[in-house]
Scaffold this motif. Structure first.
Motif, PDB file in Angstrom:
ATOM      1  N   LYS A 198       0.785  -1.129  -0.013  1.00  0.00           N
ATOM      2  CA  LYS A 198       0.046  -0.012  -0.126  1.00  0.00           C
ATOM      3  C   LYS A 198       0.746   1.371   0.201  1.00  0.00           C
ATOM      4  CE  LYS A 198      -3.956  -2.452   2.182  1.00  0.00           C
ATOM      5  NZ  LYS A 198      -4.861  -2.399   3.183  1.00  0.00           N
ATOM      6  N   LYS A 199       1.124   1.803  -1.218  1.00  0.00           N
ATOM      7  CA  LYS A 199       2.079   2.906  -1.291  1.00  0.00           C
ATOM      8  C   LYS A 199       1.354   4.218  -1.096  1.00  0.00           C
ATOM      9  CE  LYS A 199       5.325  -0.291  -2.584  1.00  0.00           C
ATOM     10  NZ  LYS A 199       6.359  -0.545  -1.538  1.00  0.00           N
ATOM     11  N   ASN A 200       0.174   4.192  -1.329  1.00  0.00           N
ATOM     12  CA  ASN A 200      -0.342   5.620  -1.215  1.00  0.00           C
ATOM     13  C   ASN A 200      -1.336   5.413   0.126  1.00  0.00           C
ATOM     14  OD1 ASN A 200       0.656   6.426  -4.015  1.00  0.00           O
ATOM     15  ND2 ASN A 200      -1.001   4.831  -4.555  1.00  0.00           N
ATOM     16  N   ILE A 201      -1.079   6.378   1.156  1.00  0.00           N
ATOM     17  CA  ILE A 201      -2.117   6.109   2.263  1.00  0.00           C
ATOM     18  C   ILE A 201      -2.318   7.690   2.782  1.00  0.00           C
ATOM     19  CG2 ILE A 201      -0.885   4.178   2.815  1.00  0.00           C
ATOM     20  CD1 ILE A 201       0.380   5.843   5.394  1.00  0.00           C
ATOM     21  N   ALA A 202      -3.502   7.673   3.616  1.00  0.00           N
ATOM     22  CA  ALA A 202      -3.943   9.149   4.220  1.00  0.00           C
ATOM     23  C   ALA A 202      -3.781   8.722   5.755  1.00  0.00           C
ATOM     24  CB  ALA A 202      -5.137   9.457   3.602  1.00  0.00           C
ATOM     25  N   ILE A 203      -3.642   9.899   6.422  1.00  0.00           N
ATOM     26  CA  ILE A 203      -3.537   9.752   7.894  1.00  0.00           C
ATOM     27  C   ILE A 203      -4.477  10.919   8.408  1.00  0.00           C
ATOM     28  CG2 ILE A 203      -1.552  10.775   7.974  1.00  0.00           C
ATOM     29  CD1 ILE A 203      -0.828   8.856  10.548  1.00  0.00           C
ATOM     30  N   ILE A 204      -5.409  10.695   9.525  1.00  0.00           N
ATOM     31  CA  ILE A 204      -5.962  11.633  10.325  1.00  0.00           C
ATOM     32  C   ILE A 204      -5.872  11.381  11.722  1.00  0.00           C
ATOM     33  CG2 ILE A 204      -8.100  10.597  10.142  1.00  0.00           C
ATOM     34  CD1 ILE A 204      -9.554  13.389   9.722  1.00  0.00           C
ATOM     35  N   ALA A 205      -6.079  12.500  12.489  1.00  0.00           N
ATOM     36  CA  ALA A 205      -5.749  12.609  13.855  1.00  0.00           C
ATOM     37  C   ALA A 205      -6.805  13.084  14.454  1.00  0.00           C
ATOM     38  CB  ALA A 205      -4.225  13.180  14.180  1.00  0.00           C
ATOM     39  N   PRO A 206      -8.082  12.197  14.770  1.00  0.00           N
ATOM     40  CA  PRO A 206      -9.245  12.873  15.538  1.00  0.00           C
ATOM     41  C   PRO A 206      -9.154  13.120  17.084  1.00  0.00           C
ATOM     42  CG  PRO A 206      -9.357  10.686  14.798  1.00  0.00           C
ATOM     43  CD  PRO A 206      -8.133  11.182  14.407  1.00  0.00           C
ATOM     44  N   SER A 207      -7.806  12.964  17.603  1.00  0.00           N
ATOM     45  CA  SER A 207      -7.957  13.109  19.015  1.00  0.00           C
ATOM     46  C   SER A 207      -7.284  14.281  19.194  1.00  0.00           C
ATOM     47  CB  SER A 207      -6.939  11.989  19.756  1.00  0.00           C
ATOM     48  OG  SER A 207      -5.689  12.041  19.338  1.00  0.00           O
ATOM     49  N   PHE A 208      -7.251  15.069  18.361  1.00  0.00           N
ATOM     50  CA  PHE A 208      -6.395  16.404  18.460  1.00  0.00           C
ATOM     51  C   PHE A 208      -7.510  17.407  17.643  1.00  0.00           C
ATOM     52  CE2 PHE A 208      -2.983  13.778  18.274  1.00  0.00           C
ATOM     53  CZ  PHE A 208      -2.161  14.269  19.304  1.00  0.00           C
ATOM     54  N   ALA A 230      10.197   3.021   3.959  1.00  0.00           N
ATOM     55  CA  ALA A 230       9.807   1.629   4.027  1.00  0.00           C
ATOM     56  C   ALA A 230       9.121   1.128   2.658  1.00  0.00           C
ATOM     57  CB  ALA A 230       8.590   1.301   4.989  1.00  0.00           C
ATOM     58  N   GLY A 231       9.366   2.253   1.618  1.00  0.00           N
ATOM     59  CA  GLY A 231       8.966   1.876   0.350  1.00  0.00           C
ATOM     60  C   GLY A 231       7.710   2.769  -0.117  1.00  0.00           C
ATOM     61  N   GLY A 232       6.835   3.625   0.689  1.00  0.00           N
ATOM     62  CA  GLY A 232       5.721   4.185   0.450  1.00  0.00           C
ATOM     63  C   GLY A 232       5.918   5.222  -0.533  1.00  0.00           C
ATOM     64  N   LYS A 233       4.949   5.663  -1.199  1.00  0.00           N
ATOM     65  CA  LYS A 233       5.256   6.878  -2.388  1.00  0.00           C
ATOM     66  C   LYS A 233       4.315   7.819  -1.879  1.00  0.00           C
ATOM     67  CE  LYS A 233       4.368   7.511  -7.062  1.00  0.00           C
ATOM     68  NZ  LYS A 233       3.818   6.979  -8.627  1.00  0.00           N
ATOM     69  N   ASN A 234       3.077   7.940  -1.872  1.00  0.00           N
ATOM     70  CA  ASN A 234       2.276   9.234  -1.466  1.00  0.00           C
ATOM     71  C   ASN A 234       1.896   9.179   0.142  1.00  0.00           C
ATOM     72  OD1 ASN A 234       2.669  10.470  -4.145  1.00  0.00           O
ATOM     73  ND2 ASN A 234       1.609   8.780  -5.024  1.00  0.00           N
ATOM     74  N   PHE A 235       2.034  10.322   0.859  1.00  0.00           N
ATOM     75  CA  PHE A 235       1.534  10.249   2.138  1.00  0.00           C
ATOM     76  C   PHE A 235       0.641  11.508   2.212  1.00  0.00           C
ATOM     77  CE2 PHE A 235       1.632  11.806   6.305  1.00  0.00           C
ATOM     78  CZ  PHE A 235       1.947  10.617   7.314  1.00  0.00           C
ATOM     79  N   LEU A 236      -0.687  11.276   2.575  1.00  0.00           N
ATOM     80  CA  LEU A 236      -1.531  12.587   2.488  1.00  0.00           C
ATOM     81  C   LEU A 236      -2.048  12.701   4.109  1.00  0.00           C
ATOM     82  CD1 LEU A 236      -3.642  14.656   1.600  1.00  0.00           C
ATOM     83  CD2 LEU A 236      -5.361  12.689   1.467  1.00  0.00           C
ATOM     84  N   TYR A 237      -1.727  14.088   4.523  1.00  0.00           N
ATOM     85  CA  TYR A 237      -2.116  14.375   6.089  1.00  0.00           C
ATOM     86  C   TYR A 237      -3.239  15.273   5.856  1.00  0.00           C
ATOM     87  CZ  TYR A 237      -2.616  16.529  10.550  1.00  0.00           C
ATOM     88  OH  TYR A 237      -3.041  16.933  11.668  1.00  0.00           O
ATOM     89  N   ILE A 238      -4.182  14.624   6.642  1.00  0.00           N
ATOM     90  CA  ILE A 238      -5.833  15.426   6.563  1.00  0.00           C
ATOM     91  C   ILE A 238      -5.610  16.396   7.852  1.00  0.00           C
ATOM     92  CG2 ILE A 238      -8.177  15.284   6.542  1.00  0.00           C
ATOM     93  CD1 ILE A 238      -7.831  12.393   5.461  1.00  0.00           C
ATOM     94  N   PRO A 239      -5.683  17.428   7.667  1.00  0.00           N
ATOM     95  CA  PRO A 239      -5.454  18.277   8.855  1.00  0.00           C
ATOM     96  C   PRO A 239      -6.617  18.252   9.977  1.00  0.00           C
ATOM     97  CG  PRO A 239      -5.404  19.588   6.939  1.00  0.00           C
ATOM     98  CD  PRO A 239      -5.494  18.363   6.482  1.00  0.00           C
ATOM     99  N   CYS A 240      -6.305  18.694  11.165  1.00  0.00           N
ATOM    100  CA  CYS A 240      -7.390  18.529  12.224  1.00  0.00           C
ATOM    101  C   CYS A 240      -8.477  19.681  11.784  1.00  0.00           C
ATOM    102  CB  CYS A 240      -6.898  19.010  13.547  1.00  0.00           C
ATOM    103  SG  CYS A 240      -5.381  17.887  14.018  1.00  0.00           S
ATOM    104  N   LEU A 241      -9.663  19.405  12.650  1.00  0.00           N
ATOM    105  CA  LEU A 241     -10.779  20.323  12.265  1.00  0.00           C
ATOM    106  C   LEU A 241     -10.367  21.957  12.465  1.00  0.00           C
ATOM    107  CD1 LEU A 241     -13.429  18.483  13.775  1.00  0.00           C
ATOM    108  CD2 LEU A 241     -12.882  18.655  11.424  1.00  0.00           C
ATOM    109  N   ASN A 242      -9.572  22.083  13.394  1.00  0.00           N
ATOM    110  CA  ASN A 242      -9.101  23.600  13.515  1.00  0.00           C
ATOM    111  C   ASN A 242     -10.079  24.571  13.629  1.00  0.00           C
ATOM    112  OD1 ASN A 242      -6.053  22.871  13.462  1.00  0.00           O
ATOM    113  ND2 ASN A 242      -6.479  22.683  11.376  1.00  0.00           N
ATOM    114  N   HIS A 243     -10.290  25.545  13.015  1.00  0.00           N
ATOM    115  CA  HIS A 243     -11.130  26.633  13.062  1.00  0.00           C
ATOM    116  C   HIS A 243     -12.229  26.531  11.964  1.00  0.00           C
ATOM    117  CE1 HIS A 243      -7.677  28.442  11.060  1.00  0.00           C
ATOM    118  NE2 HIS A 243      -8.916  29.110  10.223  1.00  0.00           N
ATOM    119  N   ASP A 244     -12.224  25.152  11.571  1.00  0.00           N
ATOM    120  CA  ASP A 244     -13.223  25.047  10.106  1.00  0.00           C
ATOM    121  C   ASP A 244     -14.557  25.255  10.733  1.00  0.00           C
ATOM    122  OD1 ASP A 244     -13.569  23.419   7.572  1.00  0.00           O
ATOM    123  OD2 ASP A 244     -15.119  22.834   8.909  1.00  0.00           O
ATOM    124  N   LYS A 245     -15.567  25.540   9.844  1.00  0.00           N
ATOM    125  CA  LYS A 245     -16.885  26.077  10.218  1.00  0.00           C
ATOM    126  C   LYS A 245     -17.625  24.856  10.755  1.00  0.00           C
ATOM    127  CE  LYS A 245     -21.116  27.811   8.583  1.00  0.00           C
ATOM    128  NZ  LYS A 245     -22.065  26.880   9.031  1.00  0.00           N
TER     129      LYS A 245
END
Length: 359
Positions: A198-208, A230-245
């Motif tokens: 799985k060379k393309n993954i996304a990650i989110i941190a909902p405890s923050f 480890a050989g991964g290619k694309n890494f997508l970090y999804i930001p926290c909710l922050n000041h999103d509406k």
């Protein structure tokens, strides 16, 4: 830090506070004051509490921005508030907001952020890692609900997205020290995903609730590097909710509910009092049946006794609670009720025995 530019895009807590304040001002005007404090930093909890009290706040709603409850986070934030409260001679009433790990608005907001990030991404992630801040395993063994609440948050997110269980994984980050922590560790999991193809993954941190060192530095730095090494290619970090509406709306709805709850309790007490009051009407009829010799006036004295009890007991009860405590007043009231009930049952038993003998 390796990512010097990361902190240039870190959302402003002051900006988030202003968004929440604006929403509450629209709903409540100047009746509600909004401020924020830090557990470890400035403005400190103690300084903000003193500031709010000096501005005339007598009722304070304390909102720890941790979706999942944990002893090292939510509990310590509450502890600090209570420690600060102990230093005041004139203490305001304090109400704390419970964890919101399964709040529907929270789950929808997180799910929406995932969907939006996937739509904007230049690649399609093959797997989503939901990373929570880790805790030593002893917390779980000792009954801390954090691990279970994280698992439930993940499940609710998956159900809201209508995804399969194989499409995402719960993991825990920020481990340090020699003792065993809850797992799997995020840094190890992303490496194993890369090695499994799985060379393309996304990650989110909902405890923050907002991005910080653990997200912008640890996830986007150390954890991302572990994946690529480890050989991964694309890494997508999804930001926290922050000041999103959606996040501001969620906080506003929770606060509105917590502010409304005491009002509901108070008004319901009036309804319960009305029910108890109305019960005296059939009591008059019942007394007349048991004791036919009573006139209507005499039987109605039952109601008078009911109301007189309020007057007779309210003043000494208030003085007792003021001198001792509310808890002591409740215990005394329940004790008197138990003694009176026992005496009444004994009297009824003797009355039944006399009736049987006469018959």
């Amino acid at each position: 830090f390796k990512q010097k530019t990361a902190y240039e895009i870190m959302p402003s807590l002051v900006g988030s506070e202003m968004c929440i304040r604006d929403r509450l001002n629209i709903a409540y005007g100047d009746k509600v004051l909004v401020d924020f404090c830090m557990r470890y930093g400035n403005p400190s909890t103690e300084s903000v509490l003193k500031k709010m009290v000096s501005q005339g706040c007598t009722k304070i709603l304390f909102f720890p921005l941790y979706p999942q409850y944990a002893a090292p986070t939510t509990a310590t934030a509450n502890d600090q508030m209570f420690r600060s409260l102990m230093k005041l001679n004139w203490q305001p009433s304090i109400r704390t907001v419970p964890p919101y790990f399964d709040n529907s608005d929270f789950i929808k907001a997180i799910s929406k952020s995932i969907t939006t990030a996937y739509e904007k991404s230049k690649f399609k992630p093959q797997h989503l890692v939901i990373s929570y801040h880790g805790v030593p395993e002893r917390y779980l063994i000792n009954g801390d609900p954090y691990h279970c609440q994280c698992q439930k948050t993940t499940r609710l997110i998956r159900e809201n997205l209508k995804w399969k269980e194989s499409e995402l994984t719960t993991a825990f980050q920020s481990k340090f020290g020699p003792e065993k922590w809850v797992g799997p560790a995020t840094v190890d999991l992303v490496a194993s995903l890369a090695k499994s193809g799985k060379k393309n993954i996304a990650i989110i941190a909902p405890s923050f609730s907002s991005d910080c060192v653990e997200t912008l530095e640890e996830i986007c730095g150390e954890i991302s590097e572990s994946f690529t090494e480890a050989g991964g290619k694309n890494f997508l970090y999804i930001p926290c909710l922050n000041h999103d509406k959606s996040h501001i709306d969620m906080i506003f709805n929770i606060v509105k509910k917590e502010l409304l709850f005491p009002f509901i309790i108070i008004t319901s007490l009036f309804a319960l009092w009305g029910i108890a009051n109305d019960l005296t009407n059939p009591m008059v009829s019942a007394f007349k049946k048991v004791m036919p010799e009573l006139s209507n006036v005499q039987a109605s004295l039952v109601q008078f006794a009911f109301y007189f009890g309020y007057f007779f007991m309210a003043l000494p009860a208030a003085l007792f609670i003021r001198k001792y405590s509310y808890k002591s007043g409740i215990i005394l009231g329940l004790s008197l009720y138990a003694v009176s009930y026992t005496h009444l049952r004994a009297h009824e038993t003797r009355h039944d025995l006399v009736c049987r003998l006469l018959l």
